[in-house]
Design an enzyme around this catalytic site. Structure first.
Site, mmCIF file in Angstrom:
data_model
loop_
_atom_site.group_PDB
_atom_site.id
_atom_site.type_symbol
_atom_site.label_atom_id
_atom_site.label_comp_id
_atom_site.label_asym_id
_atom_site.label_seq_id
_atom_site.Cartn_x
_atom_site.Cartn_y
_atom_site.Cartn_z
ATOM 1 N N GLU A 127 -11.891 15.596 -21.873
ATOM 2 C CA GLU A 127 -11.303 14.489 -20.901
ATOM 3 C C GLU A 127 -9.760 14.552 -20.515
ATOM 4 O O GLU A 127 -9.336 14.455 -22.050
ATOM 5 C CB GLU A 127 -12.319 13.365 -20.872
ATOM 6 C CG GLU A 127 -11.684 12.360 -19.623
ATOM 7 C CD GLU A 127 -12.924 11.662 -19.269
ATOM 8 O OE1 GLU A 127 -12.562 11.530 -18.100
ATOM 9 O OE2 GLU A 127 -13.518 11.700 -20.141
ATOM 10 N N VAL A 142 -8.105 9.072 -21.521
ATOM 11 C CA VAL A 142 -8.831 8.491 -23.150
ATOM 12 C C VAL A 142 -8.943 6.839 -22.617
ATOM 13 O O VAL A 142 -10.245 5.978 -22.491
ATOM 14 C CB VAL A 142 -8.254 8.781 -24.066
ATOM 15 C CG1 VAL A 142 -9.004 7.606 -24.542
ATOM 16 C CG2 VAL A 142 -8.135 10.098 -24.324
ATOM 17 N N ASP A 161 -4.639 12.090 -24.644
ATOM 18 C CA ASP A 161 -4.025 10.844 -23.578
ATOM 19 C C ASP A 161 -2.518 10.847 -24.225
ATOM 20 O O ASP A 161 -2.156 11.071 -24.758
ATOM 21 C CB ASP A 161 -4.521 9.030 -23.784
ATOM 22 C CG ASP A 161 -4.094 8.312 -23.108
ATOM 23 O OD1 ASP A 161 -5.005 7.979 -22.085
ATOM 24 O OD2 ASP A 161 -3.164 8.080 -23.213
ATOM 25 N N ASP A 209 1.382 15.261 -23.627
ATOM 26 C CA ASP A 209 1.529 14.841 -21.925
ATOM 27 C C ASP A 209 0.575 15.810 -21.418
ATOM 28 O O ASP A 209 0.959 17.549 -22.547
ATOM 29 C CB ASP A 209 3.217 15.783 -22.073
ATOM 30 C CG ASP A 209 3.827 15.683 -20.586
ATOM 31 O OD1 ASP A 209 2.791 15.502 -19.620
ATOM 32 O OD2 ASP A 209 4.760 15.065 -20.510
ATOM 33 N N ASP A 245 -8.243 13.042 -15.140
ATOM 34 C CA ASP A 245 -8.133 11.359 -15.213
ATOM 35 C C ASP A 245 -7.385 10.735 -15.585
ATOM 36 O O ASP A 245 -7.309 9.787 -16.957
ATOM 37 C CB ASP A 245 -9.593 10.333 -15.670
ATOM 38 C CG ASP A 245 -9.806 9.469 -15.069
ATOM 39 O OD1 ASP A 245 -8.259 8.453 -14.174
ATOM 40 O OD2 ASP A 245 -10.240 8.360 -15.661
ATOM 41 N N HIS A 289 -2.178 10.952 -13.073
ATOM 42 C CA HIS A 289 -2.549 11.104 -11.846
ATOM 43 C C HIS A 289 -0.981 11.500 -10.782
ATOM 44 O O HIS A 289 -1.395 11.120 -9.454
ATOM 45 C CB HIS A 289 -3.033 9.408 -11.024
ATOM 46 C CG HIS A 289 -4.067 9.085 -12.129
ATOM 47 N ND1 HIS A 289 -5.242 9.873 -11.766
ATOM 48 C CD2 HIS A 289 -4.781 8.384 -12.033
ATOM 49 C CE1 HIS A 289 -5.997 9.396 -12.511
ATOM 50 N NE2 HIS A 289 -6.306 7.817 -13.027
ATOM 51 N N GLU A 324 -10.038 13.361 -10.987
ATOM 52 C CA GLU A 324 -10.433 12.247 -10.160
ATOM 53 C C GLU A 324 -9.185 11.411 -9.578
ATOM 54 O O GLU A 324 -7.892 11.528 -10.230
ATOM 55 C CB GLU A 324 -10.935 11.032 -11.358
ATOM 56 C CG GLU A 324 -12.195 11.713 -11.792
ATOM 57 C CD GLU A 324 -12.314 10.524 -13.184
ATOM 58 O OE1 GLU A 324 -12.207 9.356 -13.195
ATOM 59 O OE2 GLU A 324 -13.910 10.915 -13.536
ATOM 60 N N ASP A 325 -9.314 10.587 -8.676
ATOM 61 C CA ASP A 325 -8.272 9.514 -8.021
ATOM 62 C C ASP A 325 -7.456 10.003 -7.423
ATOM 63 O O ASP A 325 -5.821 9.734 -7.512
ATOM 64 C CB ASP A 325 -7.161 8.533 -9.547
ATOM 65 C CG ASP A 325 -8.295 7.843 -9.933
ATOM 66 O OD1 ASP A 325 -9.995 7.159 -9.178
ATOM 67 O OD2 ASP A 325 -8.610 7.744 -11.741
#
Length: 229
Positions: free
Chosen positions: A40, A43, A65, A82, A105, A108, A133-134
């Site tokens: 993912e 975070v 993250d 990054d 996530d 963005h 996402e988003d």
């Protein structure tokens, strides 16, 4: 056994608020008891990583993250870096090999979403899921989008739309066809509100018969027939 929705109530992840959890569960239920790798991107406070850890008890889970975290999560590894830095991503894939689920996530920003996808897709297992996402940020200028031009090139949404194009267009009905690197490699692209789920897999080969050649003159004739039809 608790459902993903029930586990989600334990953790204040934004996935509760956005309504993503029922969507995730419809894709993840068949993976729950399998030994899979999950990555993912993004975070935050770690709640979604805790959610995946409790749901996928046999999975290897890692997150990344750009902000270094001052907490740790049992049975989860967190990297700091990054998401658009391919050298950094190479450290993760060198350790984990390939992933069955990748969730973006992160920041963005469209160019970073696209950059991460272009690098990580090769490290997604066959039939694996790549989730972004988003996607509402694709229409926000500071994230590289536009509220006025929905066809603006190089937004995350329009990049994902081209993936769905690569599944569906017939190359011999497209004059001056130039194959995309993803043609024949995407099984499905599903859109929901603010989230897209891309499944890697071989698409039907009759769109991509490498043995057939179309003469340049035939392409020109085809183009004229489309223009004047």
């Amino acid at each position: 056994m608790e459902s993903l929705a029930q586990i989600g109530k334990k953790y204040p992840t934004s996935k509760n608020r956005t309504g993503f959890i029922p969507i995730y569960e419809s894709y993840f239920d068949c993976l729950r008891e399998k030994e899979i790798n999950i990555l993912e991107i993004g975070v935050e406070k770690g709640d979604s990583l805790r959610l995946w850890r409790d749901y996928f008890t046999k999975a290897k889970i890692c997150g990344l993250d750009i902000v270094k975290k001052d907490f740790s999560i049992n049975n989860v590894e967190i990297f700091c870096g990054d998401q658009s830095d391919h050298n950094f991503l190479s450290i993760i894939v060198e350790k984990y090999g390939k992933f069955d689920v990748i969730i973006d996530d992160g920041c963005h920003v469209s160019k970073h979403i696209i950059s991460s996808f272009n690098y990580l897709f090769d490290y997604l297992n066959e039939n694996g899921l790549y989730i972004v996402e988003d996607l509402q940020t694709s229409y926000i200028p500071r994230f590289g989008g536009s509220r006025l031009n929905l066809n603006k090139k190089k937004t995350s949404m329009n990049f994902i739309k081209t993936l769905s194009d690569s599944i569906n267009y017939e190359q011999y009905d497209k004059p001056f066809f130039k194959k995309s690197i993803y043609d024949g490699k995407i099984k499905s692209v599903h859109f929901y509100q603010n989230i897209s789920i891309i499944r890697k897999g071989e698409s039907v080969k009759y769109f991509y018969n490498e043995n057939q050649k179309v003469k340049p003159l035939d392409k020109v004739k085809k183009l004229f027939s489309l223009i004047f039809s």
